[in-house]
Scaffold this active site. Structure first.
Site, PDB file in Angstrom:
ATOM      1  N   GLY A   1     -24.787  34.236  65.179  1.00 12.14           N
ATOM      2  CA  GLY A   1     -23.505  34.944  65.298  1.00 12.14           C
ATOM      3  C   GLY A   1     -22.940  35.296  63.934  1.00 12.14           C
TER       4      GLY A   1
ATOM      5  N   GLY B   1     -17.156  38.367  62.463  1.00 12.37           N
ATOM      6  CA  GLY B   1     -16.256  37.216  62.368  1.00 12.37           C
ATOM      7  C   GLY B   1     -16.545  36.258  61.225  1.00 12.37           C
TER       8      GLY B   1
ATOM      9  N   GLY C   1     -18.814  33.983  60.955  1.00 11.98           N
ATOM     10  CA  GLY C   1     -20.233  33.850  60.618  1.00 11.98           C
ATOM     11  C   GLY C   1     -20.653  34.871  59.573  1.00 11.98           C
TER      12      GLY C   1
ATOM     13  N   SER D   1     -14.541  23.725  68.352  1.00 12.97           N
ATOM     14  CA  SER D   1     -13.135  24.143  68.349  1.00 12.97           C
ATOM     15  C   SER D   1     -12.230  22.958  68.690  1.00 12.97           C
ATOM     16  CB  SER D   1     -12.939  25.243  69.395  1.00 12.97           C
ATOM     17  OG  SER D   1     -11.580  25.616  69.475  1.00 12.97           O
TER      18      SER D   1
ATOM     19  N   TYR E   1     -14.063  28.203  78.062  1.00 10.59           N
ATOM     20  CA  TYR E   1     -14.306  28.172  76.605  1.00 10.59           C
ATOM     21  C   TYR E   1     -14.184  26.739  76.096  1.00 10.59           C
ATOM     22  CZ  TYR E   1     -13.503  28.958  71.605  1.00 10.59           C
ATOM     23  OH  TYR E   1     -13.576  28.922  70.219  1.00 10.59           O
TER      24      TYR E   1
END
Ligand SMILES: NC(=O)c1ccc[n+]([C@@H]2O[C@H](COP(=O)([O-])OP(=O)(O)OC[C@H]3O[C@@H](n4cnc5c(N)ncnc54)[C@H](OP(=O)(O)O)[C@@H]3O)[C@@H](O)[C@H]2O)c1
Length: 274
Positions: free
Chosen positions: A12, A16, A18, A144, A167
């Site tokens: 990824g 973003g 990454g 997260s 999520y």
């Protein structure tokens, strides 16, 4: 740790946080393996890195919404490399990417569980021989602070679905896996840690959720880079960090029986137990 010359895979990294981390690692002289679904976004990143006069990264294209995609990525990396110094499992989707409704992966699993957790679980296992070869080496799971306990009677959230729960469940699963894998890898020279990079960075997944960003990719990216290269992190394993600081995860992460249930289920779903 000096990352110069080290081989580092970051999933990824076409977007973003990454993408930021990949650029920083390339600037520090690492052999960066970037990954994403979109070749045009990967080319734009490669162009940026080369414009800065750093070595071009190698791009691996794979869709992690199927276990076959994760297997294909692991095979390609294994074909091209004998060792992997750092594996950063970062690819993910937020609570609302693709809409508010429940979605499933190519294998029929709840999509956030599949992309954010199961594909990283499978990749880490398939890449372990390469990672062990490079010991002392590191695995960094980008999780997260958003964490929700897994209901083992309905892991795929067929009832009462909402994106935030899906999520958060997938992110807690990553943290639980981190603790287990660290235990399994004791004495191997491979450490594995998870972290919350920063809260609501200005990225695609946050914007897709209609959330106003409150931190930058630079903030989150630096926290990830610290897990990758920080000297004070060497030898530490099985931990969860909130940004730069060690933190407690949701209590289910410390429930050995829950972790075992997740591990058995994950081995079965990925076909690794066969
Ligand atoms: N943003 C935040 O505030 C925040 C907070 C806590 C944790 N995190 C975590 O940080 C990580 C990165 O998030 P971000 O905010 O940087 O997200 P982002 O900007 O949306 O980027 C997500 C990355 O994951 C890739 N990806 C998404 N679905 C994929 C799939 N099916 N197969 C392969 N790759 C896929 C995307 O590739 P494409 O270019 O192909 O779309 C992209 O490179 C995630 O694990 C996220 O949970 C973020």
């Amino acid at each position: 740790m000096d990352v110069s010359g080290k081989t580092i895979l970051i999933t990824g990294s076409t977007d973003g946080v990454g993408r930021y981390v990949a650029r920083q690692l390339a600037a520090r002289g690492a052999k960066v393996l970037i990954h994403g679904r979109d070749a045009a976004r990967a080319k734009a990143l490669t162009d940026d890195i080369q414009r800065d006069r750093h070595a071009a990264p190698t791009f691996y294209q794979a869709d992690l919404s199927s276990l076959a995609g994760a297997r294909q990525l692991a095979s390609a990396v294994t074909r091209d490399h004998k060792r992997l110094d750092v594996f950063i499992s970062n690819a993910g989707i937020g609570s609302q990417n693709g809409g508010a409704g429940r979605q499933t992966s190519a294998d029929g699993h709840e999509l956030r569980f599949a992309v954010n957790y199961l594909s990283g679980f499978l990749l880490a296992h398939l890449l372990l021989p390469l990672i062990k070869e490079a010991a002392p080496s590191r695995i960094v799971n980008v999780a997260s602070l958003g964490q929700h306990p897994i209901d083992f009677d309905d892991v795929m959230i067929t009832k009462g679905y909402n994106g935030s729960r899906a999520y958060a469940q997938s992110k807690l699963a990553q943290i639980m896996f981190t603790i287990d894998l660290a235990e399994e890898l004791k004495g191997s020279g491979v450490t594995v840690n998870s972290l919350h990079p920063a809260t609501y960075m200005n990225t695609t997944m946050v914007r897709a959720g209609g959330i106003t960003p409150i931190s930058t990719v630079e903030q989150g990216g630096e926290a990830i880079l610290h897990r990758v290269a920080g000297d004070d992190v060497a030898g530490k394993s099985g931990l969860f960090f909130n940004g730069m600081n060690e933190a407690r995860a949701n209590p289910q992460a410390y429930d050995a029986a829950a972790r075992k249930r997740l591990r058995m289920l994950s081995l079965e779903l990925t076909g690794l137990s066969a």
